[in-house]
Design a protein around this motif. Structure first.
Motif, PDB file in Angstrom:
ATOM      1  N   THR A 268       0.875  -1.165   0.000  1.00 12.50           N
ATOM      2  CA  THR A 268       0.000   0.000   0.000  1.00 12.50           C
ATOM      3  C   THR A 268       0.916   1.220   0.000  1.00 12.50           C
ATOM      4  N   ALA A 269       0.387   2.366  -0.371  1.00 16.80           N
ATOM      5  CA  ALA A 269       1.197   3.587  -0.363  1.00 16.80           C
ATOM      6  C   ALA A 269       1.717   3.879   1.040  1.00 16.80           C
ATOM      7  N   ALA A 270       0.890   3.610   2.041  1.00 16.83           N
ATOM      8  CA  ALA A 270       1.283   3.865   3.430  1.00 16.83           C
ATOM      9  C   ALA A 270       2.423   2.950   3.876  1.00 16.83           C
ATOM     10  N   ALA A 271       2.523   1.749   3.326  1.00 16.60           N
ATOM     11  CA  ALA A 271       3.576   0.806   3.709  1.00 16.60           C
ATOM     12  C   ALA A 271       4.836   0.970   2.862  1.00 16.60           C
ATOM     13  N   PHE A 272       4.699   1.522   1.658  1.00 15.66           N
ATOM     14  CA  PHE A 272       5.841   1.628   0.755  1.00 15.66           C
ATOM     15  C   PHE A 272       6.909   2.591   1.275  1.00 15.66           C
TER      16      PHE A 272
END
Length: 63
Positions: free
Chosen positions: A47-51
């Motif tokens: 996810t963008a938050a995890a990347f």
């Protein structure tokens, strides 16, 4: 409808033909990561938050 995926190589690709790196692509709500030497193999998705934390942790390990 199939999504057209545009892979981008890392800016740290190195010399030569530049295929000793990873590639990333925007996949709707996820970000894909694959090995440029083996593009047909498995792809990691974040996810963008995890990347962003993933990239930061890689940079920290290089030092």
């Amino acid at each position: 409808m199939n999504q057209v995926v545009r892979w981008r190589k890392s800016s740290y690709s190195g010399g030569g033909d530049g295929n000793t790196c990873v590639e990333i692509a925007d996949l709707d709500i996820h970000i894909g990561v694959r090995d440029s030497k083996a593009p047909d193999r498995a792809t990691l998705t974040f996810t963008a938050a995890a990347f962003l934390p993933f990239v930061h942790s890689l940079k920290e390990t290089r030092h």
